[in-house]
Scaffold this motif. Structure first.
Motif, PDB file in Angstrom:
ATOM      1  N   PHE A 134      -7.321   6.746  -8.633  1.00 45.43           N
ATOM      2  CA  PHE A 134      -6.595   5.435  -7.403  1.00 45.43           C
ATOM      3  C   PHE A 134      -7.084   4.151  -7.357  1.00 45.43           C
ATOM      4  CE2 PHE A 134      -3.999   4.840  -4.034  1.00 45.43           C
ATOM      5  CZ  PHE A 134      -3.179   4.702  -3.823  1.00 45.43           C
ATOM      6  N   VAL A 135      -7.470   3.508  -7.911  1.00 42.17           N
ATOM      7  CA  VAL A 135      -8.085   2.546  -7.540  1.00 42.17           C
ATOM      8  C   VAL A 135      -7.051   1.612  -8.511  1.00 42.17           C
ATOM      9  CG1 VAL A 135     -10.073   3.380  -7.329  1.00 42.17           C
ATOM     10  CG2 VAL A 135      -9.514   2.848  -9.540  1.00 42.17           C
ATOM     11  N   PRO A 136      -7.652  -0.241  -7.936  1.00 45.66           N
ATOM     12  CA  PRO A 136      -6.553  -1.154  -8.609  1.00 45.66           C
ATOM     13  C   PRO A 136      -7.069  -1.393  -9.846  1.00 45.66           C
ATOM     14  CG  PRO A 136      -8.071  -2.198  -6.480  1.00 45.66           C
ATOM     15  CD  PRO A 136      -8.428  -0.780  -7.052  1.00 45.66           C
ATOM     16  N   ASP A 137      -8.097  -0.917 -10.608  1.00 44.23           N
ATOM     17  CA  ASP A 137      -8.568  -0.853 -11.850  1.00 44.23           C
ATOM     18  C   ASP A 137      -7.410  -0.700 -12.676  1.00 44.23           C
ATOM     19  OD1 ASP A 137     -11.099  -2.179 -12.254  1.00 44.23           O
ATOM     20  OD2 ASP A 137     -12.162  -0.745 -12.271  1.00 44.23           O
ATOM     21  N   TYR A 138      -7.056   0.885 -12.669  1.00 46.90           N
ATOM     22  CA  TYR A 138      -6.227   1.807 -13.167  1.00 46.90           C
ATOM     23  C   TYR A 138      -4.629   1.148 -12.947  1.00 46.90           C
ATOM     24  CZ  TYR A 138      -9.504   4.528 -15.369  1.00 46.90           C
ATOM     25  OH  TYR A 138     -10.640   4.812 -15.724  1.00 46.90           O
ATOM     26  N   PHE A 139      -4.190   0.691 -11.430  1.00 44.38           N
ATOM     27  CA  PHE A 139      -3.279   1.156 -10.982  1.00 44.38           C
ATOM     28  C   PHE A 139      -2.799  -1.086 -10.876  1.00 44.38           C
ATOM     29  CE2 PHE A 139      -2.991   5.279  -9.562  1.00 44.38           C
ATOM     30  CZ  PHE A 139      -2.021   5.530  -9.834  1.00 44.38           C
ATOM     31  N   SER A 140      -3.477  -1.822 -11.517  1.00 43.12           N
ATOM     32  CA  SER A 140      -3.139  -3.239 -11.138  1.00 43.12           C
ATOM     33  C   SER A 140      -1.285  -3.463 -12.213  1.00 43.12           C
ATOM     34  CB  SER A 140      -4.055  -4.213 -11.532  1.00 43.12           C
ATOM     35  OG  SER A 140      -4.250  -3.532 -13.008  1.00 43.12           O
ATOM     36  N   ASN A 141      -1.075  -2.820 -13.426  1.00 41.99           N
ATOM     37  CA  ASN A 141      -0.027  -3.105 -13.709  1.00 41.99           C
ATOM     38  C   ASN A 141       0.135  -1.504 -15.097  1.00 41.99           C
ATOM     39  OD1 ASN A 141      -1.757  -2.936 -16.683  1.00 41.99           O
ATOM     40  ND2 ASN A 141      -2.874  -4.928 -15.917  1.00 41.99           N
ATOM     41  N   LEU A 142       1.237  -1.978 -15.836  1.00 43.44           N
ATOM     42  CA  LEU A 142       2.073  -1.103 -16.028  1.00 43.44           C
ATOM     43  C   LEU A 142       1.219  -0.499 -17.627  1.00 43.44           C
ATOM     44  CD1 LEU A 142       4.194   0.166 -16.466  1.00 43.44           C
ATOM     45  CD2 LEU A 142       5.465  -1.329 -17.560  1.00 43.44           C
ATOM     46  N   LYS A 143       0.640  -1.199 -18.309  1.00 43.86           N
ATOM     47  CA  LYS A 143      -0.404  -1.180 -18.896  1.00 43.86           C
ATOM     48  C   LYS A 143      -1.419  -0.282 -18.372  1.00 43.86           C
ATOM     49  CE  LYS A 143      -3.785  -3.865 -22.001  1.00 43.86           C
ATOM     50  NZ  LYS A 143      -4.194  -5.326 -22.606  1.00 43.86           N
ATOM     51  N   ASN A 144      -2.472  -0.862 -18.124  1.00 42.34           N
ATOM     52  CA  ASN A 144      -3.574   0.274 -17.131  1.00 42.34           C
ATOM     53  C   ASN A 144      -2.723   1.492 -16.789  1.00 42.34           C
ATOM     54  OD1 ASN A 144      -5.402  -2.193 -17.817  1.00 42.34           O
ATOM     55  ND2 ASN A 144      -5.828  -2.707 -15.509  1.00 42.34           N
ATOM     56  N   SER A 200       0.838  -1.399   0.057  1.00 36.09           N
ATOM     57  CA  SER A 200       0.065  -0.400   0.051  1.00 36.09           C
ATOM     58  C   SER A 200       0.726   1.586   0.145  1.00 36.09           C
ATOM     59  CB  SER A 200      -0.860   0.014   1.212  1.00 36.09           C
ATOM     60  OG  SER A 200      -0.598   0.110   2.092  1.00 36.09           O
ATOM     61  N   LEU A 201       1.752   1.114   0.299  1.00 40.74           N
ATOM     62  CA  LEU A 201       2.782   2.639   0.767  1.00 40.74           C
ATOM     63  C   LEU A 201       3.595   3.186  -0.424  1.00 40.74           C
ATOM     64  CD1 LEU A 201       4.785   2.377   4.298  1.00 40.74           C
ATOM     65  CD2 LEU A 201       2.982   3.790   3.182  1.00 40.74           C
ATOM     66  N   SER A 202       3.738   1.617  -1.175  1.00 42.06           N
ATOM     67  CA  SER A 202       4.187   1.881  -2.891  1.00 42.06           C
ATOM     68  C   SER A 202       3.213   2.219  -3.511  1.00 42.06           C
ATOM     69  CB  SER A 202       4.770   0.595  -2.746  1.00 42.06           C
ATOM     70  OG  SER A 202       5.838   0.296  -2.064  1.00 42.06           O
ATOM     71  N   PHE A 203       2.187   1.725  -3.303  1.00 41.30           N
ATOM     72  CA  PHE A 203       0.994   2.247  -4.766  1.00 41.30           C
ATOM     73  C   PHE A 203       1.202   3.704  -4.125  1.00 41.30           C
ATOM     74  CE2 PHE A 203      -0.387  -2.788  -4.612  1.00 41.30           C
ATOM     75  CZ  PHE A 203      -0.778  -1.800  -6.644  1.00 41.30           C
ATOM     76  N   ALA A 204       1.314   4.837  -2.601  1.00 38.51           N
ATOM     77  CA  ALA A 204       0.642   5.851  -2.523  1.00 38.51           C
ATOM     78  C   ALA A 204       2.199   6.486  -3.247  1.00 38.51           C
ATOM     79  CB  ALA A 204       0.947   6.203  -1.220  1.00 38.51           C
ATOM     80  N   GLU A 205       3.065   5.583  -3.518  1.00 35.21           N
ATOM     81  CA  GLU A 205       4.572   6.925  -3.699  1.00 35.21           C
ATOM     82  C   GLU A 205       4.288   6.437  -5.147  1.00 35.21           C
ATOM     83  OE1 GLU A 205       8.017   8.112  -4.177  1.00 35.21           O
ATOM     84  OE2 GLU A 205       7.032   8.304  -2.923  1.00 35.21           O
ATOM     85  N   LEU A 206       4.344   5.243  -5.951  1.00 33.50           N
ATOM     86  CA  LEU A 206       4.122   5.319  -7.208  1.00 33.50           C
ATOM     87  C   LEU A 206       3.183   6.204  -7.553  1.00 33.50           C
ATOM     88  CD1 LEU A 206       4.204   4.422  -9.796  1.00 33.50           C
ATOM     89  CD2 LEU A 206       2.599   2.214  -9.168  1.00 33.50           C
ATOM     90  N   ARG A 207       1.726   6.833  -6.995  1.00 28.97           N
ATOM     91  CA  ARG A 207       0.712   7.506  -7.316  1.00 28.97           C
ATOM     92  C   ARG A 207       1.525   8.577  -7.515  1.00 28.97           C
ATOM     93  NH1 ARG A 207      -4.775   9.155  -3.794  1.00 28.97           N
ATOM     94  NH2 ARG A 207      -5.158  11.323  -5.280  1.00 28.97           N
ATOM     95  N   TYR A 208       2.064   9.185  -6.405  1.00 34.59           N
ATOM     96  CA  TYR A 208       2.858  10.623  -6.295  1.00 34.59           C
ATOM     97  C   TYR A 208       3.927  10.903  -7.196  1.00 34.59           C
ATOM     98  CZ  TYR A 208       6.534  13.683  -4.394  1.00 34.59           C
ATOM     99  OH  TYR A 208       6.908  15.350  -4.503  1.00 34.59           O
ATOM    100  N   GLN A 209       5.040   9.582  -7.207  1.00 40.80           N
ATOM    101  CA  GLN A 209       5.964   9.365  -8.573  1.00 40.80           C
ATOM    102  C   GLN A 209       5.194  10.416 -10.330  1.00 40.80           C
ATOM    103  OE1 GLN A 209       9.343  10.078  -8.703  1.00 40.80           O
ATOM    104  NE2 GLN A 209       9.280   9.584  -5.759  1.00 40.80           N
ATOM    105  N   CYS A 210       3.808   9.393 -10.355  1.00 42.47           N
ATOM    106  CA  CYS A 210       3.430   9.465 -11.350  1.00 42.47           C
ATOM    107  C   CYS A 210       3.019  11.073 -11.880  1.00 42.47           C
ATOM    108  CB  CYS A 210       2.209   8.228 -12.052  1.00 42.47           C
ATOM    109  SG  CYS A 210       3.077   7.210 -12.472  1.00 42.47           S
TER     110      CYS A 210
END
Length: 90
Positions: free
Chosen positions: A63-73, A40-50
């Protein structure tokens, strides 16, 4: 354009989020959670970085699994937000 975005995200995953997979071995559909090990912390950091790297705002609704599940999405989301947010500013 999306290839460049994909490469930048891969670099963030490896260099900033300490994913133990080489950049050239990360596939577009590898699960961020089960394959790459993001928590969960990594996902928050990935959002910030993007948001910082691509000059976009990722609203909570995205900021939901549909968009943050993989690189393609995630790349698709970033391209979508860049278009939307650029056209809103113009």
């Amino acid at each position: 354009m999306s290839h460049a975005i994909s490469h930048v995200i891969k670099e963030v995953l490896v260099k900033e989020l300490m994913v133990n997979v080489p950049v050239d071995k990360i596939n577009d559909e590898d699960s961020f959670q089960s394959v790459l090990g993001l928590d969960s912390l990594s996902f928050a950091e990935l959002r910030y970085q993007c948001e910082s790297l691509f000059n976009i705002d990722i609203a909570d609704e995205y900021f939901v699994p549909d968009y943050f599940s993989n690189l393609k999405n995630l790349v698709s989301l970033i391209v979508k937000l860049q278009v939307e947010q650029t056209s809103t500013v113009s």
